[in-house]
Enzyme design. Structure first.
Site, short mmCIF file in Angstrom:
data_model
loop_
_atom_site.label_atom_id
_atom_site.label_comp_id
_atom_site.label_asym_id
_atom_site.label_seq_id
_atom_site.Cartn_x
_atom_site.Cartn_y
_atom_site.Cartn_z
N GLY A 1 0.85 -1.19 0.00
CA GLY A 1 0.00 0.00 0.00
C GLY A 1 0.88 1.23 0.00
O GLY A 1 2.01 1.20 -0.51
N ARG A 2 0.36 2.29 0.63
CA ARG A 2 1.13 3.55 0.61
C ARG A 2 2.49 3.40 1.28
O ARG A 2 3.52 3.79 0.71
CB ARG A 2 0.34 4.65 1.32
CG ARG A 2 -0.77 5.23 0.46
CD ARG A 2 -1.55 6.25 1.24
NE ARG A 2 -2.52 5.57 2.08
CZ ARG A 2 -3.82 5.80 2.09
NH1 ARG A 2 -4.31 6.75 1.33
NH2 ARG A 2 -4.62 5.13 2.88
N ILE A 3 2.49 2.84 2.49
CA ILE A 3 3.76 2.75 3.24
C ILE A 3 4.67 1.70 2.60
O ILE A 3 5.87 1.95 2.41
CB ILE A 3 3.49 2.44 4.73
CG1 ILE A 3 2.65 3.58 5.35
CG2 ILE A 3 4.80 2.28 5.49
CD1 ILE A 3 2.14 3.28 6.76
N SER B 1 -0.03 -8.01 -2.77
CA SER B 1 -1.08 -7.00 -2.70
C SER B 1 -2.34 -7.61 -3.28
O SER B 1 -2.25 -8.46 -4.18
CB SER B 1 -0.66 -5.78 -3.53
OG SER B 1 -1.75 -4.92 -3.72
N ARG B 2 -3.49 -7.20 -2.74
CA ARG B 2 -4.74 -7.73 -3.30
C ARG B 2 -4.87 -7.32 -4.77
O ARG B 2 -5.33 -8.08 -5.59
CB ARG B 2 -5.93 -7.18 -2.51
CG ARG B 2 -6.32 -8.14 -1.40
CD ARG B 2 -7.55 -7.68 -0.73
NE ARG B 2 -7.21 -7.33 0.65
CZ ARG B 2 -7.96 -6.61 1.45
NH1 ARG B 2 -9.09 -6.13 1.03
NH2 ARG B 2 -7.58 -6.38 2.67
N ARG C 1 1.58 -3.96 12.37
CA ARG C 1 0.96 -4.21 13.67
C ARG C 1 1.62 -5.44 14.29
O ARG C 1 1.95 -6.39 13.59
CB ARG C 1 -0.54 -4.47 13.51
CG ARG C 1 -1.39 -3.21 13.35
CD ARG C 1 -1.42 -2.36 14.62
NE ARG C 1 -2.22 -1.16 14.48
CZ ARG C 1 -1.74 0.05 14.15
NH1 ARG C 1 -0.46 0.22 13.92
NH2 ARG C 1 -2.54 1.10 14.06
N GLU D 1 1.26 -4.70 22.90
CA GLU D 1 2.10 -3.59 23.36
C GLU D 1 1.33 -2.66 24.30
O GLU D 1 0.11 -2.56 24.18
CB GLU D 1 2.66 -2.80 22.16
CG GLU D 1 1.60 -2.18 21.27
CD GLU D 1 2.19 -1.54 20.01
OE1 GLU D 1 3.02 -2.18 19.33
OE2 GLU D 1 1.81 -0.40 19.73
N HIS E 1 7.19 1.50 18.91
CA HIS E 1 6.10 1.97 18.04
C HIS E 1 6.28 3.46 17.67
O HIS E 1 5.43 4.30 18.03
CB HIS E 1 4.73 1.72 18.68
CG HIS E 1 3.62 1.66 17.67
ND1 HIS E 1 2.52 0.87 17.81
CD2 HIS E 1 3.45 2.31 16.49
CE1 HIS E 1 1.71 1.02 16.78
NE2 HIS E 1 2.26 1.91 15.95
N ILE E 2 7.36 3.73 16.97
CA ILE E 2 7.67 5.12 16.64
C ILE E 2 7.67 5.37 15.13
O ILE E 2 8.23 6.36 14.66
CB ILE E 2 9.04 5.56 17.23
CG1 ILE E 2 10.17 4.62 16.75
CG2 ILE E 2 8.98 5.59 18.76
CD1 ILE E 2 11.57 5.12 17.11
N GLY E 3 7.02 4.48 14.38
CA GLY E 3 7.02 4.64 12.92
C GLY E 3 6.62 6.03 12.46
O GLY E 3 7.25 6.63 11.59
C1 DGY Z 1 -0.78 4.22 12.84
O1 DGY Z 1 -0.97 5.36 12.43
O2 DGY Z 1 -1.59 3.32 12.68
C2 DGY Z 1 0.51 3.95 13.52
O3 DGY Z 1 0.63 2.68 13.99
C3 DGY Z 1 0.77 4.97 14.62
O4 DGY Z 1 1.16 6.12 14.02
#
Ligand code: DGY
Length: 320
Positions: free
Chosen positions: A157-159, A178-179, A239, A268, A286-288
């Protein structure tokens, strides 16, 4: 005109960029990061809009505590696996998220984790900081190079797409699941769409970019790890539920997988204790999306969604 009476409750925290926009127009209450479930249920009562985040469940109980005047749940994040969309739909509550703002930040963190894990950077740094470095050593701290690696993006996807762009400079093959086919990734980056098992089997680096859901839970389990190369690097910025942590710990301890870079965890902020001691693991809390630019923009988008719904307009980022 927006009524002054409309009440927005921020059930944990929103950054000033978003808060200022909301406070210009509404009565806003913020509970803060330590809010208990009981405090949330009490504060939700009578709200027209709730600002929520991934750390707690937005379910029938919370929606009912808010009451029938509630119009929007604005989730601070792109993922919304914490939100019961069915319960919201039944009550006519719109749900929104914050896409795009965090795409680049999260993809960059996935690259950082891939490189840190591949070179065992956290353990090397820990040795240095704790006085165990005895000088240059030809045998110690050897890791994997990503140049020329086959890179597999699970969930383009986007990320995932941005991650693929960023790692394109490493020059190896690029695979994705990807679907839907992604003609842009195929023509621009030479990416090849494959089934998950083929991706796991062929990739030197596997990066997960899927949302949390019952379908994706433990996608990477004992069987999946068994398909991966014993030198493969696994990165998860999606996730925590995507990976069976216990299976990953066993594989790391038994040298059945090369390394892992993880930003997200099952349950978490608790972490499987084995991940803290297993070899070749890079961990982040969880600092993405945690860049100044991204978190400010996410906060602005949260506010824009609330404002639109309370004005009776279509919000920019509805989900569901
Ligand atoms: C999200 O946006 O879903 C991330 O996990 C937190 O920024």
């Amino acid at each position: 005109m927006v009524s002054q009476q409309e009440r927005v409750v921020v059930l944990r925290e929103l950054l000033p960029v978003g808060m200022e926009l909301l406070e210009e127009q509404f009565e806003v209450e913020t509970l803060g990061l330590d809010a208990s479930r009981e405090q949330m249920l009490a504060a939700a009562s009578g709200s027209d809009a709730m600002v929520t985040d991934l750390t707690f469940a937005v379910d029938g109980e919370l929606l009912d505590a808010a009451g029938p005047q509630l119009r929007v749940v604005a989730n601070f994040g792109v993922g919304y696996d914490n939100v019961d969309l069915g319960a919201c739909a039944e009550r006519g509550v719109i749900v929104t998220n914050t896409p795009d703002a965090l795409t680049n930040a999260t993809a960059e963190l996935a690259v950082a984790l891939a490189m840190a894990a591949a070179r065992d950077l956290p353990a090397a740094e820990k040795d240095l900081r704790e006085g165990r470095w005895q000088g240059w050593d030809p045998k110690r701290w050897r890791g994997f190079e990503l140049s020329g690696a086959t890179i597999g993006v699970v969930g383009a996807g986007r990320i995932g797409g941005r991650f693929m762009e960023l790692v394109a400079g490493f020059g190896g093959e690029r695979l994705y699941t990807s679907r839907q086919p992604k003609p842009d990734l195929e023509s621009r980056l030479g990416a090849e769409r494959v089934e998950i098992d083929e991706l796991l089997t062929r990739s030197d680096l596997v990066s997960l970019h899927l949302p949390g859901s019952p379908e994706t839970t433990h996608l990477i389990d004992e069987r999946a790890i068994g398909l991966m190369k014993p030198t493969a690097v696994l990165v998860n910025t999606g996730r925590g539920t995507l990976v069976d942590s216990a299976a990953l710990v066993r594989a790391l301890e038994e040298d059945r997988i090369g390394a892992a870079g993880l930003d997200v965890f099952e349950g978490e902020p608790a972490i499987h204790p084995g991940l803290l001691t297993a070899p070749r693991v890079a961990l982040a809390p969880h600092i993405g999306s945690a860049t100044y630019r991204s978190r400010d923009e996410m906060s602005r988008i949260v506010a824009a969604n609330v404002i639109a719904v309370l004005r009776g307009e279509e919000p920019p980022n509805p989900v569901g």
